[in-house]
Scaffold this motif. Structure first.
Motif, PDB file in Angstrom:
ATOM      1  N   LYS A 292      -6.563 -12.227 -20.629  1.00  0.00           N
ATOM      2  CA  LYS A 292      -5.938 -11.443 -19.558  1.00  0.00           C
ATOM      3  C   LYS A 292      -6.642 -11.820 -18.246  1.00  0.00           C
ATOM      4  N   VAL A 293      -5.842 -12.280 -17.272  1.00  0.00           N
ATOM      5  CA  VAL A 293      -6.407 -12.826 -16.028  1.00  0.00           C
ATOM      6  C   VAL A 293      -5.771 -12.128 -14.824  1.00  0.00           C
ATOM      7  N   GLN A 294      -6.627 -11.658 -13.914  1.00  0.00           N
ATOM      8  CA  GLN A 294      -6.158 -11.097 -12.634  1.00  0.00           C
ATOM      9  C   GLN A 294      -6.374 -12.152 -11.558  1.00  0.00           C
ATOM     10  N   VAL A 295      -5.279 -12.562 -10.936  1.00  0.00           N
ATOM     11  CA  VAL A 295      -5.316 -13.645  -9.959  1.00  0.00           C
ATOM     12  C   VAL A 295      -5.071 -13.078  -8.566  1.00  0.00           C
ATOM     13  N   ASP A 296      -5.929 -13.518  -7.593  1.00  0.00           N
ATOM     14  CA  ASP A 296      -5.785 -13.071  -6.202  1.00  0.00           C
ATOM     15  C   ASP A 296      -6.077 -14.236  -5.281  1.00  0.00           C
ATOM     16  N   LEU A 297      -5.745 -14.032  -4.035  1.00  0.00           N
ATOM     17  CA  LEU A 297      -5.912 -15.065  -3.004  1.00  0.00           C
ATOM     18  C   LEU A 297      -7.046 -14.656  -2.087  1.00  0.00           C
ATOM     19  N   ALA A 298      -7.926 -15.612  -1.757  1.00  0.00           N
ATOM     20  CA  ALA A 298      -9.033 -15.323  -0.836  1.00  0.00           C
ATOM     21  C   ALA A 298      -8.487 -14.884   0.517  1.00  0.00           C
ATOM     22  N   ALA A 299      -9.183 -13.965   1.155  1.00  0.00           N
ATOM     23  CA  ALA A 299      -8.706 -13.356   2.407  1.00  0.00           C
ATOM     24  C   ALA A 299      -8.482 -14.390   3.493  1.00  0.00           C
ATOM     25  N   ASP A 300      -9.345 -15.410   3.579  1.00  0.00           N
ATOM     26  CA  ASP A 300      -9.219 -16.380   4.665  1.00  0.00           C
ATOM     27  C   ASP A 300      -8.090 -17.375   4.443  1.00  0.00           C
ATOM     28  N   LEU A 301      -7.438 -17.319   3.271  1.00  0.00           N
ATOM     29  CA  LEU A 301      -6.324 -18.235   3.010  1.00  0.00           C
ATOM     30  C   LEU A 301      -4.963 -17.581   3.161  1.00  0.00           C
ATOM     31  N   LYS A 302      -4.925 -16.285   3.357  1.00  0.00           N
ATOM     32  CA  LYS A 302      -3.644 -15.587   3.377  1.00  0.00           C
ATOM     33  C   LYS A 302      -2.769 -16.022   4.543  1.00  0.00           C
ATOM     34  N   GLY A 303      -3.369 -16.470   5.628  1.00  0.00           N
ATOM     35  CA  GLY A 303      -2.594 -16.933   6.770  1.00  0.00           C
ATOM     36  C   GLY A 303      -2.219 -18.390   6.675  1.00  0.00           C
ATOM     37  N   LYS A 304      -2.674 -19.090   5.648  1.00  0.00           N
ATOM     38  CA  LYS A 304      -2.431 -20.522   5.532  1.00  0.00           C
ATOM     39  C   LYS A 304      -1.391 -20.879   4.452  1.00  0.00           C
ATOM     40  N   VAL A 305      -0.875 -19.892   3.809  1.00  0.00           N
ATOM     41  CA  VAL A 305       0.098 -20.152   2.738  1.00  0.00           C
ATOM     42  C   VAL A 305       1.402 -19.441   3.062  1.00  0.00           C
ATOM     43  N   GLN A 306       2.477 -19.842   2.357  1.00  0.00           N
ATOM     44  CA  GLN A 306       3.791 -19.248   2.526  1.00  0.00           C
ATOM     45  C   GLN A 306       4.114 -18.382   1.292  1.00  0.00           C
ATOM     46  N   PRO A 307       4.884 -17.297   1.488  1.00  0.00           N
ATOM     47  CA  PRO A 307       5.202 -16.430   0.341  1.00  0.00           C
ATOM     48  C   PRO A 307       5.919 -17.162  -0.785  1.00  0.00           C
ATOM     49  N   GLY A 308       6.696 -18.208  -0.471  1.00  0.00           N
ATOM     50  CA  GLY A 308       7.435 -18.913  -1.513  1.00  0.00           C
ATOM     51  C   GLY A 308       6.681 -20.035  -2.177  1.00  0.00           C
ATOM     52  N   ASP A 309       5.434 -20.266  -1.775  1.00  0.00           N
ATOM     53  CA  ASP A 309       4.651 -21.331  -2.407  1.00  0.00           C
ATOM     54  C   ASP A 309       4.423 -21.001  -3.878  1.00  0.00           C
ATOM     55  N   SER A 310       4.513 -22.026  -4.719  1.00  0.00           N
ATOM     56  CA  SER A 310       4.322 -21.836  -6.159  1.00  0.00           C
ATOM     57  C   SER A 310       2.856 -21.639  -6.504  1.00  0.00           C
ATOM     58  N   VAL A 311       2.625 -20.762  -7.495  1.00  0.00           N
ATOM     59  CA  VAL A 311       1.280 -20.524  -8.006  1.00  0.00           C
ATOM     60  C   VAL A 311       1.297 -20.810  -9.504  1.00  0.00           C
ATOM     61  N   PHE A 312       0.515 -21.778  -9.939  1.00  0.00           N
ATOM     62  CA  PHE A 312       0.417 -22.133 -11.352  1.00  0.00           C
ATOM     63  C   PHE A 312      -0.913 -21.630 -11.890  1.00  0.00           C
ATOM     64  N   ILE A 313      -0.825 -20.852 -12.955  1.00  0.00           N
ATOM     65  CA  ILE A 313      -2.016 -20.294 -13.590  1.00  0.00           C
ATOM     66  C   ILE A 313      -2.056 -20.845 -15.010  1.00  0.00           C
ATOM     67  N   PHE A 314      -3.143 -21.505 -15.381  1.00  0.00           N
ATOM     68  CA  PHE A 314      -3.197 -22.113 -16.708  1.00  0.00           C
ATOM     69  C   PHE A 314      -4.627 -22.147 -17.221  1.00  0.00           C
ATOM     70  N   ALA A 315      -4.734 -22.387 -18.512  1.00  0.00           N
ATOM     71  CA  ALA A 315      -6.030 -22.560 -19.183  1.00  0.00           C
ATOM     72  C   ALA A 315      -6.050 -23.945 -19.806  1.00  0.00           C
ATOM     73  N   ARG A 316      -7.199 -24.625 -19.680  1.00  0.00           N
ATOM     74  CA  ARG A 316      -7.338 -25.944 -20.287  1.00  0.00           C
ATOM     75  C   ARG A 316      -8.687 -26.024 -20.993  1.00  0.00           C
ATOM     76  N   ALA A 317      -8.751 -26.903 -21.996  1.00  0.00           N
ATOM     77  CA  ALA A 317      -9.968 -27.031 -22.779  1.00  0.00           C
ATOM     78  C   ALA A 317     -11.051 -27.704 -21.956  1.00  0.00           C
ATOM     79  N   THR A 318     -12.277 -27.183 -22.055  1.00  0.00           N
ATOM     80  CA  THR A 318     -13.398 -27.817 -21.343  1.00  0.00           C
ATOM     81  C   THR A 318     -13.780 -29.137 -22.003  1.00  0.00           C
ATOM     82  N   SER A 319     -13.572 -29.238 -23.303  1.00  0.00           N
ATOM     83  CA  SER A 319     -13.828 -30.481 -24.028  1.00  0.00           C
ATOM     84  C   SER A 319     -12.592 -30.770 -24.871  1.00  0.00           C
ATOM     85  N   GLY A 320     -11.719 -31.560 -24.337  1.00  0.00           N
ATOM     86  CA  GLY A 320     -10.476 -31.837 -25.041  1.00  0.00           C
ATOM     87  C   GLY A 320      -9.466 -32.472 -24.119  1.00  0.00           C
ATOM     88  N   PRO A 321      -8.203 -32.445 -24.474  1.00  0.00           N
ATOM     89  CA  PRO A 321      -7.160 -33.069 -23.648  1.00  0.00           C
ATOM     90  C   PRO A 321      -7.027 -32.353 -22.306  1.00  0.00           C
TER      91      PRO A 321
END
Length: 400
Positions: A292-321
């Motif tokens: 379970k992951v809670q994702v947020d945007l740093a305060a200093d970046l909120k003015g540099k992004v657009q509401p429609g920009d895509s956000v990809f949240i994923f998990a990958r193996a530290t040792s693996g593919p």
């Protein structure tokens, strides 16, 4: 079946021909013998007539000899080519009697020892059934024709279960076990049929069958599912969760029954919590990896992004593919957001979170909608894939 009897009839005619041809030949020989006897009688009559004429003085001795010689030549000419009569010890009635008894005896032996019913079943099974009832009738006839076939019994039992005939299915599965041995799968099917045949009442017999099945194979799916159902009906929700989680581990990721099973686990969890209980951590861990992951945007970046920009949240193996093990897609407008990444979100069946002991969480913002490249990114420290505590992930760095 008609072509079978036609072929049998042709073979029977061939067999009868070997018996009847000698009889027909004997009749021809008899006709030839009768003609020869007639010629001899005519010869003797001619000789007697010549003798009478000689005695009356009509013929002299020379004419008598010439007439006798002429009659003899005619007799020889009429009998020339006639074969010598053959004597049969069997006589004429024997072949005729055999011609009658052979087909009658053959038909009787075939009806007693033959397999006409199996031939007909083979022809039927070569054509798809028009209904479930027709399929059931075929299986019942197959079991009647082959009572020692465990495979036919097994499929008939499964068919009875789909038709809501658990009592009949229980009897069939019992016969299957007696023939094929006490295999875990068969014991589980028998126990399940017996449970529903008894009106969903648990008994020592059903308990013994499921215990024996799971002792031989702890992953036997029918027994696990049945024990979960019985525990849920008995309001033993923790046991239901445990059994169903064990069953969930055996199912492939694309199995359609996973959704229903997960729904059952969720209902059991709700009832357990509503009754004042808590879900045991061990039971939660067996549901597979779920972060379970809670994702947020740093305060200093909120003015540099657009509401429609895509956000990809994923998990990958530290040792693996390098490919993501599980992923979700949102937009900047959805942040902050809480998402769950688990085995059900696997990108490929063979790459699941639970298959890797340690993973890293990543969140990336991409204006172009590309999950592999973007403008901003956030990464977590490596963590165990079995982690159950909620995680926080902040997008705060340029994506390089």
């Amino acid at each position: 079946m008609i072509d079978f009897w036609l072929a049998a009839g042709l073979l029977l005619l061939v067999a009868l021909s070997f018996l009847l041809i000698p009889v027909l030949r004997s009749r021809r020989a008899q006709l030839e013998e009768d003609r020869t006897a007639l010629n001899v009688a005519l010869y003797q009559e001619r000789v007697a007539e010549l003798q009478t004429q000689q005695e009356e003085g009509v013929l002299d001795a020379a004419q008598m000899d010439a007439g006798r010689a002429e009659a003899a030549r005619e007799l020889l000419a009429d009998t020339e080519g006639v074969a010598a009569p053959r004597v049969s010890r069997l006589g004429k009635p024997a072949p005729l009697l055999a011609a009658i008894l052979v087909p009658v005896l053959g038909l009787g032996l075939y009806l007693h020892f033959g397999a006409s019913d199996k031939v007909e079943l083979t022809r039927e099974f070569s054509q798809p059934p028009k209904s479930m009832e027709e399929m059931t009738q075929r299986l019942e006839r197959a079991v009647a024709a082959q009572p020692e076939s465990a495979e036919a019994l097994y499929f008939l039992g499964r068919t009875y279960m789909t038709q809501d005939r658990p009592a009949d299915a229980a009897k069939i599965f019992e016969r299957t076990v007696n023939l094929a041995g006490r295999q875990p799968e068969l014991l589980g099917q028998w126990a399940q049929a017996q449970y529903f045949a008894d009106g969903k009442k648990w008994s020592d017999k059903i308990q013994a069958l499921t215990d024996e099945a799971l002792k031989a194979d702890p992953k036997e799916v029918t027994s696990l599912g049945l024990l979960g159902i019985a525990a849920f009906e008995g309001q033993r929700y923790q046991q239901a969760i445990d059994y169903w989680n064990r069953l969930l581990e055996q199912l492939p990721p694309d199995d359609k029954s996973r959704i229903a099973l997960q729904g059952g686990i969720a209902r059991a969890t709700e009832k357990l919590v509503a009754s004042g209980g808590t879900v045991a951590p061990a039971a939660v861990a067996r549901t597979g990896a779920l972060l379970k992951v809670q994702v947020d945007l740093a305060a200093d970046l909120k003015g540099k992004v657009q509401p429609g920009d895509s956000v990809f949240i994923f998990a990958r193996a530290t040792s693996g593919p390098p490919a993501p093990l599980a992923a979700k897609r949102l937009t900047v407008a959805d942040l902050p957001a809480t998402v769950e990444l688990g085995d059900a979100d696997a990108m490929m069946p063979q790459l699941k979170l639970s298959n890797f002991p340690e993973v890293q969480l990543v969140a990336r913002i991409s204006r172009a909608g590309q999950p592999t490249a973007g403008e901003w990114i956030g990464r977590s420290q490596p963590l165990a894939s079995s982690t159950t505590a909620p995680q926080t992930l902040t997008i705060d760095s340029p994506d390089k």
